[in-house]
Design a protein around this motif. Structure first.
Motif, PDB file in Angstrom:
ATOM      1  N   GLN A 175       1.010  -1.325   0.061  1.00  0.00           N
ATOM      2  CA  GLN A 175       0.031  -0.109   0.046  1.00  0.00           C
ATOM      3  C   GLN A 175       0.791   1.292  -0.065  1.00  0.00           C
ATOM      4  N   TYR A 176       1.675   1.049   0.944  1.00  0.00           N
ATOM      5  CA  TYR A 176       2.634   2.507   1.052  1.00  0.00           C
ATOM      6  C   TYR A 176       3.689   2.754   0.014  1.00  0.00           C
ATOM      7  N   ALA A 177       4.179   1.731  -0.636  1.00  0.00           N
ATOM      8  CA  ALA A 177       4.984   1.748  -1.735  1.00  0.00           C
ATOM      9  C   ALA A 177       4.225   2.193  -2.773  1.00  0.00           C
ATOM     10  N   GLY A 178       3.141   1.597  -3.199  1.00  0.00           N
ATOM     11  CA  GLY A 178       2.300   2.013  -4.112  1.00  0.00           C
ATOM     12  C   GLY A 178       2.007   3.566  -4.187  1.00  0.00           C
ATOM     13  N   ALA A 179       1.849   3.978  -2.767  1.00  0.00           N
ATOM     14  CA  ALA A 179       1.438   5.426  -2.689  1.00  0.00           C
ATOM     15  C   ALA A 179       2.723   6.365  -2.921  1.00  0.00           C
ATOM     16  N   MET A 181      -0.539  12.340  -0.728  1.00  0.00           N
ATOM     17  CA  MET A 181       0.616  12.795   0.365  1.00  0.00           C
ATOM     18  C   MET A 181       1.676  13.042  -0.406  1.00  0.00           C
ATOM     19  N   SER A 182       2.739  13.819   0.155  1.00  0.00           N
ATOM     20  CA  SER A 182       3.921  14.019  -0.540  1.00  0.00           C
ATOM     21  C   SER A 182       4.864  13.121  -0.339  1.00  0.00           C
ATOM     22  N   PRO A 183       5.776  12.708  -1.517  1.00  0.00           N
ATOM     23  CA  PRO A 183       6.706  11.607  -1.632  1.00  0.00           C
ATOM     24  C   PRO A 183       7.275  11.326  -0.290  1.00  0.00           C
ATOM     25  N   ASP A 184       7.720  12.440   0.402  1.00  0.00           N
ATOM     26  CA  ASP A 184       8.526  12.313   1.619  1.00  0.00           C
ATOM     27  C   ASP A 184       7.670  11.491   2.860  1.00  0.00           C
TER      28      ASP A 184
END
Length: 199
Positions: free
Chosen positions: A116-120, A175-178
């Protein structure tokens, strides 16, 4: 404060890389499913290295390179990862702990969170750079101060294994990439802390 927090996250990412790389180097004699998952972790570690170097400022930030590496990581989380951990597969040089099968739900959740987060992160690669910690919500393509619906906790939404609100992919992509990078590194770190033998 933001720079300090992002450096901490980048340091976590660097530790994950070192752990994954050292694991692959130290276990050249692995066979079967253990070798398969160690090879996977080494590949994920290489992609994490690519991303971490950019967030640490060691290399110029390249959204396309972030997207490519994050997509690779996301494609190898979830079921693609958990299928490499059949119950009791800790023979030979495996670094896996029995805790994986004692808390399969928690382990699976972290694997899903990684996807999920890597996709985000892949989706957010072109977004404006912003806060790395905090919720990261409301810091989307138009910036913002958290006033958007994404910045509010919704009791109807689930939570990720790290306790953060788990929104739908479209919301996470704002969200921001950071902020997305922080979530990826925290997820990797949490999994290694709970389910991998200490070096």
């Amino acid at each position: 404060m933001h720079n300090f927090k992002l450096k901490v996250a980048a340091s976590v990412g660097a530790l994950v890389i070192v752990a994954s790389t050292s694991l692959a180097l130290a276990h050249g004699g692995a066979t079967g499913i253990v070798k398969d998952r160690m090879d996977l972790m080494a590949s994920v570690g290489k992609s994490m290295k690519t991303i971490t170097e950019m967030f640490q400022g060691d290399k110029p930030f390249d959204p396309e390179a972030v997207r490519k590496a994050a997509t690779f990581i996301g494609n190898h989380g979830g079921e693609q990862m958990t299928r490499l951990f059949p119950e009791g597969s800790i023979e030979g040089p495996s670094e896996s702990l029995p805790a994986i099968w004692q808390d399969w739900e928690g382990f699976s959740k972290l694997a899903d969170d990684l996807t999920q987060y890597a996709g985000a992160l892949a989706e957010a690669a072109d977004n404006p750079r912003g806060p790395g910690m905090g919720s990261g919500m409301g810091q989307g393509r138009q910036g913002g101060t958290g006033a958007s619906p994404m910045g509010r906790r919704n009791p109807m939404m689930g939570k990720s294994a790290d306790g953060m609100p788990m929104n739908d992919p479209a919301a996470l992509a704002q969200m921001s990439p950071d902020a997305a990078f922080v979530r990826v590194t925290r997820t990797c770190s949490a999994c290694h802390t709970q389910f991998r033998k200490k070096q």
